[in-house]
Structures are given as structure tokens and as C-alpha cells.
Design an enzyme around this catalytic site. Structure first.
Site, PDB file in Angstrom:
ATOM      1  N   GLU A  90       0.840  -1.206   0.000  1.00 15.08           N
ATOM      2  CA  GLU A  90       0.000   0.000   0.000  1.00 15.08           C
ATOM      3  C   GLU A  90       0.874   1.254   0.000  1.00 15.08           C
ATOM      4  OE1 GLU A  90      -3.166   1.835  -0.735  1.00 15.08           O
ATOM      5  OE2 GLU A  90      -3.632  -0.181  -0.051  1.00 15.08           O
ATOM      6  N   GLU A 140       1.791   6.230  -7.216  1.00 12.18           N
ATOM      7  CA  GLU A 140       0.777   7.199  -7.637  1.00 12.18           C
ATOM      8  C   GLU A 140       1.304   8.622  -7.563  1.00 12.18           C
ATOM      9  OE1 GLU A 140      -2.738   6.515  -5.326  1.00 12.18           O
ATOM     10  OE2 GLU A 140      -3.351   4.811  -6.563  1.00 12.18           O
TER      11      GLU A 140
END
Length: 148
Positions: free
Chosen positions: A90, A97
Site C-alpha cells: 500500500e 501514484e
């Protein structure tokens, strides 16, 4: 036969490499600073990423249940590695991103979408695997505790 680099140019390249290496140490001049930066990354992920918070809460619930069920150390270690893998992925997803957004800004690019989608898919695969492992490790002792 490789072309030889003239000595002044070679010396300049060595100087540039040395300068870059020196600057890399200036980013985190000491070990405590490195830990502070890592803690800031965790803080950012926890405060800004809903899925990271969900994974942390679910991981805490799983560990709480494992303690209540008195799992042995090996099973606890497997759970720890599994939960940690999901959290690490994560964090990497968040970093990917951010880098993609930095590189392309608000424009759309199909390769940016692929990078983001694949990073998210890695988290999804790890989360599903983590769920299965938790079920395999927690369900038998839970069923025994509930007299099933």
C-alpha cells in the site's frame, strides 16, 4: 575497441559523481533523520490514504484475535509478515501514484493508468492472499473456541 574518454572529461565525471554522492547524504544527514522521514511517510499514508487506514485497522483486529486465540509464535509470525506485506505494498502504491502524478500532472496518459492500476492490483492480490492466510490460521482455533 571502446573509445577512450579524454582525461579532463573523465576527471569531471568523477567529480560530478562524487558531488552527487555527497548530496545524497545531505538529504538525510544522520540515522535519526532517516527514521523521521520514514515516520513522515507513514504519517502521510495514514492521514491521506483511506485504504492504508483500513489495512491497519484490519491488521490490528487480526492480531487482537490471534492474541485472544493464543496462536503460537510461528502462526503469529506468518500473520505479521502477511499484514506487513499488504501495508508495504500500500505504501509503494501510494509512492507510485505520487510519482506518476508528479511526472504527468493533470494530463491523461495510458501508461500512467497502467502503472497506477498495476500498483493497485498488487495491493489487491496481497490483500486477498492475506485474507486467505488469516482465515487458514484463525478459523480452526476460532471454531474450536466456539465449540464447532
Amino acid at each position: 575497441m571502446p573509445a577512450e574518454i579524454p582525461v579532463p572529461v573523465e576527471n569531471e565525471l568523477k567529480a560530478v559523481r562524487l558531488a552527487v554522492r555527497r548530496r545524497s547524504w545531505q538529504i538525510a544527514g544522520d540515522l535519526p533523520a532517516s527514521f523521521r522521514y520514514a515516520a513522515q511517510g507513514l504519517g502521510y499514508a495514514f492521514s491521506s490514504q483511506r485504504n492504508f487506514r483500513i489495512h491497519v485497522v484490519i491488521g490490528a483486529v487480526v492480531f487482537g484475535l490471534a492474541v485472544v486465540l493464543q496462536l503460537d509464535l510461528i502462526r503469529m509470525a506468518v500473520l505479521a509478515l502477511t499484514v506487513t506485506a499488504v501495508l508495504v505494498l500500500e505504501l509503494l502504491n501510494t509512492a507510485i501514484e505520487a510519482v506518476v502524478d508528479l511526472a504527468i500532472g493533470r494530463r491523461y496518459h495510458p501508461l500512467a493508468r497502467i502503472a497506477k492500476d498495476c500498483a493497485a492490483a498488487a495491493v489487491l492480490v496481497a490483500a486477498i492472499s492475506s485474507l486467505l492466510i488469516a482465515l487458514f490460521l484463525l478459523l480452526p482455533p476460532l471454531l474450536l473456541r466456539l465449540n464447532f
